[in-house]
Design a protein around this motif. Structure first.
Motif, mmCIF file in Angstrom:
data_model
loop_
_atom_site.group_PDB
_atom_site.id
_atom_site.type_symbol
_atom_site.label_atom_id
_atom_site.label_comp_id
_atom_site.label_asym_id
_atom_site.label_seq_id
_atom_site.Cartn_x
_atom_site.Cartn_y
_atom_site.Cartn_z
ATOM 1 N N ARG A 12 0.852 -1.178 0.000
ATOM 2 C CA ARG A 12 0.000 0.000 0.000
ATOM 3 C C ARG A 12 0.897 1.239 0.000
ATOM 4 O O ARG A 12 1.631 1.488 0.957
ATOM 5 C CB ARG A 12 -0.923 0.013 1.210
ATOM 6 C CG ARG A 12 -1.970 1.112 1.164
ATOM 7 C CD ARG A 12 -2.942 0.993 2.311
ATOM 8 N NE ARG A 12 -3.954 2.043 2.250
ATOM 9 C CZ ARG A 12 -5.087 1.947 1.575
ATOM 10 N NH1 ARG A 12 -5.352 0.841 0.906
ATOM 11 N NH2 ARG A 12 -5.948 2.944 1.572
ATOM 12 N N VAL A 13 0.848 1.981 -1.089
ATOM 13 C CA VAL A 13 1.726 3.138 -1.258
ATOM 14 C C VAL A 13 1.231 4.268 -0.366
ATOM 15 O O VAL A 13 0.033 4.546 -0.307
ATOM 16 C CB VAL A 13 1.735 3.588 -2.736
ATOM 17 C CG1 VAL A 13 2.628 4.805 -2.920
ATOM 18 C CG2 VAL A 13 2.206 2.445 -3.626
ATOM 19 N N PRO A 14 2.144 4.950 0.355
ATOM 20 C CA PRO A 14 1.719 6.067 1.220
ATOM 21 C C PRO A 14 1.027 7.173 0.415
ATOM 22 O O PRO A 14 1.384 7.444 -0.730
ATOM 23 C CB PRO A 14 3.036 6.569 1.819
ATOM 24 C CG PRO A 14 3.985 5.421 1.699
ATOM 25 C CD PRO A 14 3.585 4.681 0.468
ATOM 26 N N VAL A 15 0.044 7.776 1.026
ATOM 27 C CA VAL A 15 -0.687 8.879 0.383
ATOM 28 C C VAL A 15 0.079 10.169 0.656
ATOM 29 O O VAL A 15 0.051 10.695 1.775
ATOM 30 C CB VAL A 15 -2.125 8.967 0.936
ATOM 31 C CG1 VAL A 15 -2.850 10.162 0.358
ATOM 32 C CG2 VAL A 15 -2.883 7.682 0.629
ATOM 33 N N ASN A 16 0.789 10.670 -0.356
ATOM 34 C CA ASN A 16 1.623 11.863 -0.134
ATOM 35 C C ASN A 16 1.592 12.840 -1.310
ATOM 36 O O ASN A 16 2.406 13.765 -1.362
ATOM 37 C CB ASN A 16 3.068 11.452 0.168
ATOM 38 C CG ASN A 16 3.642 10.521 -0.895
ATOM 39 O OD1 ASN A 16 3.140 10.447 -2.013
ATOM 40 N ND2 ASN A 16 4.698 9.806 -0.529
ATOM 41 N N GLU A 17 0.664 12.639 -2.264
ATOM 42 C CA GLU A 17 0.551 13.553 -3.393
ATOM 43 C C GLU A 17 -0.882 14.045 -3.488
ATOM 44 O O GLU A 17 -1.829 13.294 -3.218
ATOM 45 C CB GLU A 17 0.935 12.863 -4.707
ATOM 46 C CG GLU A 17 2.377 12.440 -4.804
ATOM 47 C CD GLU A 17 2.668 11.800 -6.151
ATOM 48 O OE1 GLU A 17 1.867 11.999 -7.093
ATOM 49 O OE2 GLU A 17 3.685 11.096 -6.255
ATOM 50 N N PRO A 18 -1.086 15.281 -3.900
ATOM 51 C CA PRO A 18 -2.454 15.784 -4.052
ATOM 52 C C PRO A 18 -3.074 15.363 -5.379
ATOM 53 O O PRO A 18 -2.376 15.166 -6.375
ATOM 54 C CB PRO A 18 -2.269 17.304 -4.009
ATOM 55 C CG PRO A 18 -0.902 17.518 -4.570
ATOM 56 C CD PRO A 18 -0.077 16.334 -4.145
ATOM 57 N N LEU A 19 -4.390 15.195 -5.366
ATOM 58 C CA LEU A 19 -5.145 15.039 -6.601
ATOM 59 C C LEU A 19 -5.662 16.429 -6.981
ATOM 60 O O LEU A 19 -6.408 17.049 -6.224
ATOM 61 C CB LEU A 19 -6.329 14.090 -6.401
ATOM 62 C CG LEU A 19 -7.330 14.032 -7.565
ATOM 63 C CD1 LEU A 19 -6.707 13.319 -8.761
ATOM 64 C CD2 LEU A 19 -8.621 13.336 -7.153
ATOM 65 N N PHE A 20 -5.229 16.918 -8.130
ATOM 66 C CA PHE A 20 -5.702 18.217 -8.590
ATOM 67 C C PHE A 20 -7.048 18.028 -9.285
ATOM 68 O O PHE A 20 -7.131 17.400 -10.342
ATOM 69 C CB PHE A 20 -4.674 18.859 -9.518
ATOM 70 C CG PHE A 20 -3.393 19.221 -8.821
ATOM 71 C CD1 PHE A 20 -3.346 20.294 -7.950
ATOM 72 C CD2 PHE A 20 -2.246 18.461 -9.003
ATOM 73 C CE1 PHE A 20 -2.175 20.628 -7.287
ATOM 74 C CE2 PHE A 20 -1.072 18.782 -8.339
ATOM 75 C CZ PHE A 20 -1.037 19.860 -7.480
ATOM 76 N N THR A 21 -8.078 18.543 -8.674
ATOM 77 C CA THR A 21 -9.435 18.324 -9.175
ATOM 78 C C THR A 21 -9.807 19.258 -10.312
ATOM 79 O O THR A 21 -10.796 19.034 -10.993
ATOM 80 C CB THR A 21 -10.459 18.516 -8.036
ATOM 81 O OG1 THR A 21 -10.441 19.898 -7.626
ATOM 82 C CG2 THR A 21 -10.128 17.617 -6.855
ATOM 83 N N GLY A 22 -9.029 20.336 -10.476
ATOM 84 C CA GLY A 22 -9.405 21.331 -11.474
ATOM 85 C C GLY A 22 -10.386 22.358 -10.950
ATOM 86 O O GLY A 22 -10.767 23.285 -11.672
ATOM 87 N N GLN A 23 -10.804 22.186 -9.699
ATOM 88 C CA GLN A 23 -11.708 23.144 -9.050
ATOM 89 C C GLN A 23 -10.905 23.864 -7.964
ATOM 90 O O GLN A 23 -10.558 23.267 -6.950
ATOM 91 C CB GLN A 23 -12.915 22.424 -8.452
ATOM 92 C CG GLN A 23 -13.602 21.454 -9.393
ATOM 93 C CD GLN A 23 -13.995 22.096 -10.701
ATOM 94 O OE1 GLN A 23 -14.756 23.068 -10.717
ATOM 95 N NE2 GLN A 23 -13.490 21.565 -11.801
#
Length: 344
Positions: free
Chosen positions: A203-214
């Motif tokens: 399970r890869v650590p969650v360390n990057e943002p998802l850019f939603t475009g909003q």
């Protein structure tokens, strides 16, 4: 052990059958003369409770029930991108061609086209050792998505044969020699039970943002890539519109939009506008990297419950190929209603 029984009584989409002595929870069954698709949800002595995925009007006690012995599965392979499926992974485009705008019960079609040929390009050679999840080769599914053909789960060994060329999804493209000396053929399509999570190494650590475009979401309510988020709100407050905007403008590689119990007009709006949208990342149409699971509110509750599992399984498949997948579910509250209905 019997694989065939009869209907004892019917109460809406819930059917009580008897005589299915080999039934297991989760088995898919064919109900009645039209072979409607259902699932075993409870076993009590000699009686088996079935939830039907289709309209049960016209069914009668005494009609046959056939147990397949298999769970509900997703068919995974080239041909998924750009499709509109129902909760059972039946192509609604193909069902429209067969039955017209109002889908009639009892129709069964394969999720992926059997007649289309895809050009397969190997990434490995004869003599290489492969294990489950390794990439055998690629198929250019759309102009923007390279479909990576994976070694199926549970298969490890040495490549005995692999070919480049035009293949249908049921044609063998490679042969693997297993450690016990037996050979097994690998095809471009594989199946996976929708209620069983696909395995992963870590399970890869969650360390990057998802850019939603909003910008308002990215600034004040950031979402992690690999994380989850919910949009609570009352009727007409803009939840569906916000989800549609995230699906259109997020920086995910693949978008899977699951309409679970939504109103037909809202889902129709998504399906109408998506094929016309230009993808800001590629300049192509956004539909070339999107998949839709459309299971609207007038369809049976059992199919609504299955639609989310189906979409997640397809998402996990593309995750295993190395893609970032955005799964949009509208709405989870209606999915929860379906779960409560099924739980009795």
């Amino acid at each position: 052990m019997s694989s065939e029984g009869i209907i004892k009584r019917i109460n809406g989409s819930l059917i009580i059958a008897e005589g299915l002595s080999d039934a297991k929870i989760g088995d898919v069954v064919y109900i009645g003369e039209q072979k409607l698709i259902g699932e075993v949800v409870r076993i009590s002595g000699k009686e088996v409770a079935l939830q039907c995925y289709e309209d049960t009007s016209g069914l009668r006690p005494g009609e046959s029930v056939v147990n397949t012995g298999n769970p509900l599965v997703a068919e995974l392979g080239p041909g998924l991108i750009g499709e509109i499926f129902d909760g059972l992974e039946r192509s609604e485009i193909e069902l429209w061609k067969l039955t017209g705008p109002f889908i009639r019960k009892g129709y069964k079609i394969a999720p992926l086209r059997r007649d289309k040929k895809w050009h397969f390009t190997p990434r490995i050679k004869v003599g290489d050792y492969v294990t489950e999840g390794d990439i055998l080769g690629t198929v250019q599914e759309t102009s923007v998505v390279e479909h990576r053909i994976l070694v199926p789960v549970g298969v490890s060994g040495t490549i005995e044969r692999i070919e480049e060329g035009e293949f249908r999804i049921d044609d063998p493209i490679a042969e693997v020699k297993l450690p016990d000396g037996r050979g097994t053929e690998i095809k471009m399509a594989q199946v996976w039970p929708v209620r069983t999570p696909r395995p992963y190494k870590e399970r890869v650590p969650v360390n990057e943002p998802l850019f939603t475009g909003q910008r308002v979401i990215d600034m004040f309510f950031p979402i992690a890539r690999g994380g989850t988020a919910a949009i609570p709100g009352g009727f007409g407050s803009g939840k569906t519109i916000t989800l549609q905007q995230i699906a259109k403008w997020s920086d995910a590689d693949i978008v899977i939009y699951i309409g679970c119990g939504e109103r037909g007009n809202e889902m129709a709006d998504v399906l109408t506008h998506f094929p016309e949208l230009e993808d800001p990342r590629t300049g192509k149409k956004l539909i070339e990297r999107a998949i839709f699971i459309a299971n609207v509110s007038n369809l049976p509750v059992a199919a609504r419950e299955a639609s989310v599992y189906m979409g997640i399984t397809i998402a996990e498949y593309f995750r295993d190929q190395g893609y970032h997948v955005a799964v949009i579910v509208d709405s989870t509250s209606r999915w929860a209603e379906a779960l409560r209905d099924l739980s009795g």
